[in-house]
Design a protein around this motif. Structure first.
Motif, PDB file in Angstrom:
ATOM      1  N   GLY A   1       0.824  -1.205   0.000  1.00 55.94           N
ATOM      2  CA  GLY A   1       0.000   0.000   0.000  1.00 55.94           C
ATOM      3  C   GLY A   1       0.854   1.250   0.000  1.00 55.94           C
ATOM      4  O   GLY A   1       2.087   1.193   0.065  1.00 55.94           O
ATOM      5  N   PHE A   2       0.199   2.412  -0.056  1.00 57.88           N
ATOM      6  CA  PHE A   2       0.918   3.689  -0.088  1.00 57.88           C
ATOM      7  C   PHE A   2       0.441   4.592   1.042  1.00 57.88           C
ATOM      8  O   PHE A   2      -0.763   4.713   1.287  1.00 57.88           O
ATOM      9  CB  PHE A   2       0.715   4.382  -1.437  1.00 57.88           C
ATOM     10  CG  PHE A   2       1.368   3.649  -2.580  1.00 57.88           C
ATOM     11  CD1 PHE A   2       2.729   3.753  -2.801  1.00 57.88           C
ATOM     12  CD2 PHE A   2       0.618   2.811  -3.403  1.00 57.88           C
ATOM     13  CE1 PHE A   2       3.340   3.064  -3.836  1.00 57.88           C
ATOM     14  CE2 PHE A   2       1.218   2.116  -4.430  1.00 57.88           C
ATOM     15  CZ  PHE A   2       2.583   2.232  -4.650  1.00 57.88           C
ATOM     16  N   TYR A   3       1.413   5.237   1.702  1.00 56.22           N
ATOM     17  CA  TYR A   3       1.128   6.117   2.828  1.00 56.22           C
ATOM     18  C   TYR A   3       0.555   7.457   2.356  1.00 56.22           C
ATOM     19  O   TYR A   3       0.694   7.845   1.197  1.00 56.22           O
ATOM     20  CB  TYR A   3       2.397   6.378   3.633  1.00 56.22           C
ATOM     21  CG  TYR A   3       3.064   5.146   4.190  1.00 56.22           C
ATOM     22  CD1 TYR A   3       2.318   4.112   4.744  1.00 56.22           C
ATOM     23  CD2 TYR A   3       4.455   5.017   4.169  1.00 56.22           C
ATOM     24  CE1 TYR A   3       2.941   2.989   5.270  1.00 56.22           C
ATOM     25  CE2 TYR A   3       5.085   3.906   4.696  1.00 56.22           C
ATOM     26  CZ  TYR A   3       4.327   2.880   5.243  1.00 56.22           C
ATOM     27  OH  TYR A   3       4.946   1.781   5.759  1.00 56.22           O
ATOM     28  N   CYS A   4      -0.014   8.199   3.314  1.00 58.91           N
ATOM     29  CA  CYS A   4      -0.677   9.474   2.999  1.00 58.91           C
ATOM     30  C   CYS A   4       0.271  10.568   2.541  1.00 58.91           C
ATOM     31  O   CYS A   4      -0.006  11.277   1.581  1.00 58.91           O
ATOM     32  CB  CYS A   4      -1.414   9.983   4.237  1.00 58.91           C
ATOM     33  SG  CYS A   4      -2.943   9.130   4.559  1.00 58.91           S
ATOM     34  N   GLY A   5       1.377  10.752   3.267  1.00 59.80           N
ATOM     35  CA  GLY A   5       2.239  11.860   2.889  1.00 59.80           C
ATOM     36  C   GLY A   5       3.311  12.129   3.918  1.00 59.80           C
ATOM     37  O   GLY A   5       3.499  11.374   4.877  1.00 59.80           O
TER      38      GLY A   5
ATOM     39  N   LEU B   1      -7.875   4.309   1.155  1.00 67.13           N
ATOM     40  CA  LEU B   1      -8.249   3.537  -0.029  1.00 67.13           C
ATOM     41  C   LEU B   1      -8.360   4.401  -1.281  1.00 67.13           C
ATOM     42  O   LEU B   1      -7.775   4.068  -2.318  1.00 67.13           O
ATOM     43  CB  LEU B   1      -9.555   2.775   0.218  1.00 67.13           C
ATOM     44  CG  LEU B   1      -9.780   1.656  -0.798  1.00 67.13           C
ATOM     45  CD1 LEU B   1     -10.381   0.437  -0.153  1.00 67.13           C
ATOM     46  CD2 LEU B   1     -10.651   2.119  -1.951  1.00 67.13           C
ATOM     47  N   SER B   2      -9.068   5.511  -1.210  1.00 65.41           N
ATOM     48  CA  SER B   2      -9.261   6.316  -2.433  1.00 65.41           C
ATOM     49  C   SER B   2      -7.932   6.877  -2.929  1.00 65.41           C
ATOM     50  O   SER B   2      -7.676   6.916  -4.130  1.00 65.41           O
ATOM     51  CB  SER B   2     -10.273   7.436  -2.189  1.00 65.41           C
ATOM     52  OG  SER B   2      -9.797   8.358  -1.235  1.00 65.41           O
ATOM     53  N   TRP B   3      -7.073   7.304  -2.005  1.00 64.25           N
ATOM     54  CA  TRP B   3      -5.773   7.840  -2.417  1.00 64.25           C
ATOM     55  C   TRP B   3      -4.923   6.747  -3.058  1.00 64.25           C
ATOM     56  O   TRP B   3      -4.180   7.008  -4.007  1.00 64.25           O
ATOM     57  CB  TRP B   3      -5.039   8.432  -1.217  1.00 64.25           C
ATOM     58  CG  TRP B   3      -5.712   9.623  -0.598  1.00 64.25           C
ATOM     59  CD1 TRP B   3      -7.013  10.038  -0.782  1.00 64.25           C
ATOM     60  CD2 TRP B   3      -5.126  10.561   0.296  1.00 64.25           C
ATOM     61  NE1 TRP B   3      -7.266  11.160  -0.045  1.00 64.25           N
ATOM     62  CE2 TRP B   3      -6.134  11.504   0.625  1.00 64.25           C
ATOM     63  CE3 TRP B   3      -3.863  10.695   0.867  1.00 64.25           C
ATOM     64  CZ2 TRP B   3      -5.899  12.573   1.495  1.00 64.25           C
ATOM     65  CZ3 TRP B   3      -3.631  11.759   1.743  1.00 64.25           C
ATOM     66  CH2 TRP B   3      -4.635  12.679   2.047  1.00 64.25           C
ATOM     67  N   ASN B   4      -5.016   5.521  -2.533  1.00 62.51           N
ATOM     68  CA  ASN B   4      -4.295   4.408  -3.145  1.00 62.51           C
ATOM     69  C   ASN B   4      -4.867   4.085  -4.522  1.00 62.51           C
ATOM     70  O   ASN B   4      -4.134   3.665  -5.417  1.00 62.51           O
ATOM     71  CB  ASN B   4      -4.342   3.188  -2.236  1.00 62.51           C
ATOM     72  CG  ASN B   4      -3.204   3.168  -1.237  1.00 62.51           C
ATOM     73  OD1 ASN B   4      -2.282   2.382  -1.336  1.00 62.51           O
ATOM     74  ND2 ASN B   4      -3.257   4.068  -0.268  1.00 62.51           N
ATOM     75  N   GLY B   5      -6.176   4.290  -4.690  1.00 65.29           N
ATOM     76  CA  GLY B   5      -6.757   4.113  -6.015  1.00 65.29           C
ATOM     77  C   GLY B   5      -6.142   5.058  -7.032  1.00 65.29           C
ATOM     78  O   GLY B   5      -5.786   4.660  -8.154  1.00 65.29           O
ATOM     79  N   TRP B   6      -5.972   6.331  -6.653  1.00 66.53           N
ATOM     80  CA  TRP B   6      -5.341   7.296  -7.570  1.00 66.53           C
ATOM     81  C   TRP B   6      -3.887   6.914  -7.847  1.00 66.53           C
ATOM     82  O   TRP B   6      -3.395   7.061  -8.975  1.00 66.53           O
ATOM     83  CB  TRP B   6      -5.405   8.710  -6.990  1.00 66.53           C
ATOM     84  CG  TRP B   6      -6.763   9.329  -7.035  1.00 66.53           C
ATOM     85  CD1 TRP B   6      -7.518   9.764  -5.984  1.00 66.53           C
ATOM     86  CD2 TRP B   6      -7.563   9.573  -8.205  1.00 66.53           C
ATOM     87  NE1 TRP B   6      -8.724  10.260  -6.422  1.00 66.53           N
ATOM     88  CE2 TRP B   6      -8.771  10.153  -7.776  1.00 66.53           C
ATOM     89  CE3 TRP B   6      -7.369   9.354  -9.572  1.00 66.53           C
ATOM     90  CZ2 TRP B   6      -9.783  10.532  -8.665  1.00 66.53           C
ATOM     91  CZ3 TRP B   6      -8.378   9.712 -10.458  1.00 66.53           C
ATOM     92  CH2 TRP B   6      -9.560  10.297 -10.000  1.00 66.53           C
ATOM     93  N   ALA B   7      -3.199   6.424  -6.812  1.00 69.58           N
ATOM     94  CA  ALA B   7      -1.803   6.007  -7.016  1.00 69.58           C
ATOM     95  C   ALA B   7      -1.722   4.849  -8.009  1.00 69.58           C
ATOM     96  O   ALA B   7      -0.842   4.812  -8.871  1.00 69.58           O
ATOM     97  CB  ALA B   7      -1.175   5.619  -5.684  1.00 69.58           C
TER      98      ALA B   7
END
Length: 474
Positions: free
Chosen positions: A309-313, A401-407
């Motif tokens: 997964g990818f972290y927020c920032g 989840l949504s931010w990982n979708g964009w990634a």
């Protein structure tokens, strides 16, 4: 003594667990206590990498004088806007409707029934430059709650009615005319010198740039593409783009994209990757491909969890100083690269004795005619490694989840357009992570994963973006 936040998973809430303020998370217990004790709710919404959230925390929420008033007169609730976008969107729309602006930290005072009657953003502890201080505001509202509550409740009813009216679905089919109106609005606001729209602070708003590029192609309007290109060029040369490590900061505090608000967010960088890729496809300019690739590299190198997964920032601050991680002096550059290479870097990237940010320099290529160094140049890599060891950035390691979708979407398109196989692999790993850790037995999605726990049922944007990501993967 800890308050009620010590068992939370949100990095933002955990930053406040030792405040003297008796914070609750958003929960039924807090609202029941508010009603039972006849005290209004003080709601504070922010996120862990937010500079002004840190400032208000240090000035006020870590201060015992402020905490004494809050604990005596209010029931206090802390919300991570990234973890609870549903709560944030409601009260941010209230703030924008009432004040004409928004931002974080978001400050809301409301009834036990969750009807807001006061909204704002950052407040200093004491009155400053004509801005009300938090202490005087809290005492005034507490007095009104006891002695002239009807005024506050009437204000709350008015605000609630406005928000409800704005949310009425008018069931009208959208017309193509709205696209032309949007384009004309951007034309009126466009900065023809530095790009972007409106006055500083300037946000990159990649969705607007994607719209302009699509409008330019579909409606044959070259000026729409020109606005997008001027903006993309200026952002890529500014200090808002990390010339050493790739990726973009949240926004620029000035017109020419030089001095950023230094925090970096996953969704900004995913969408900006898409914007630069789109510009590269239309124009064939290699600089756009370079920036897209470096931004994808930033996501993969700095924000990827070992499970996929990818972290927020990442935060704007290091060791309590905004931007400390990113700025340099000429002497420091020469010490790392040597006299000749150091002098060349300083000339190419605007590192001067006077500096451009609090006595030091943010690397940038504004006004530079000569080409910069490639991202794989050993000298850039050496500066990057040095910067990592010099000081560290706080990382918000929530996985949304949504931010990982964009990634996922950004990485798949980077893989397709720039033929980067590692981006494909990372996108598929992220999808497997969502399937394994953020999906329940009934195939319902969770909004957030952190520290081994998935929580909060997915919202509409989680499902919508994940569907887009799955289609892109397919």
């Amino acid at each position: 003594m800890s308050n009620h936040l010590s068992n939370e998973k949100s990095p933002y809430l955990l930053q406040h667990k030792d405040n003297p303020v008796d914070w609750y998370p958003w929960c039924r217990e807090a609202f029941e206590k508010s009603a039972r004790e006849d005290r209004p709710i003080f709601l504070s919404i922010g996120y862990s990498t937010c500079h002004w959230c840190h400032v208000m925390a240090h000035e006020s929420f870590e201060d015992r004088e402020v905490a004494q008033i809050l604990n005596r007169e209010y029931i206090c609730i802390k919300v991570d806007r990234e973890e609870r976008p549903d709560v944030d969107s409601v009260y941010m729309s209230v703030c924008q409707a009432v004040t004409g602006a928004g931002g974080w930290p978001l400050t809301v005072i409301m009834t036990p029934e969750q009807k807001p009657f006061f909204v704002g953003t950052y407040f200093p502890k004491y009155r400053r430059y004509g801005q009300a201080g938090l202490i005087e505001m809290l005492e005034m509202i507490a007095d009104m709650w006891k002695n002239s509550r009807e005024e506050l409740l009437a204000s709350g009813e008015e605000i609630t009615a406005v928000i409800r009216q704005n949310r009425i679905n008018r069931n009208k089919e959208p017309e193509k005319e709205i696209l032309r109106k949007a384009y004309e609005l951007f034309q009126r606001q466009f900065d023809a010198v530095w790009g972007g729209f409106g006055l500083a602070p300037k946000f990159p708003a990649p969705h607007n740039l994607l719209f302009l590029m699509r409008y330019a192609v579909s409606e044959n309007v070259p000026d729409a593409m020109k606005m997008a290109e001027i903006t993309l060029d200026a952002m890529g040369k500014g200090g808002m783009y990390d010339q050493i490590g790739g990726g973009f900061s949240r926004y620029s505090t000035d017109d020419r994209w030089l001095v950023p608000h230094f925090e970096k967010m996953l969704y900004d960088n995913a969408l900006l990757t898409l914007a630069y890729l789109n510009a590269y496809q239309i124009t064939g300019k290699k600089e756009y491909a370079h920036i897209a690739r470096c931004t994808a590299d930033y996501i993969l190198g700095e924000l990827k969890d070992e499970k996929g997964g990818f972290y927020c920032g990442q935060d704007a601050d290091s060791e309590g100083e905004e931007g400390k991680y990113y700025v340099f002096t000429p002497e420091e550059i020469k010490r790392v690269l040597g006299e000749r290479d150091g002098a060349e870097f300083c000339a190419l990237y605007g590192i001067t004795e006077d500096g451009n940010f609090e006595g030091k320099s943010i690397p940038n290529r504004i006004g530079q005619k000569l080409s910069g160094w490639n991202a794989d140049d050993w000298r850039i890599k050496k500066l990057y490694q040095y910067r990592l060891t010099r000081t560290r950035l706080h990382k918000d390691d929530k996985i949304l989840l949504s931010w990982n979708g964009w990634a996922i979407i950004a990485l798949i398109r980077t893989g397709q357009i720039l033929e980067e196989g590692r981006c494909y692999e990372a996108a598929f790993r992220a999808q497997h992570f969502i399937e394994e850790y953020m999906t329940d037995q009934d195939n319902r999605l969770y909004l957030r994963f952190r520290d081994g726990e998935a929580a909060h049922m997915g919202q509409l944007d989680d499902y919508a973006v994940y569907v887009l990501a799955l289609l892109e993967l397919y």
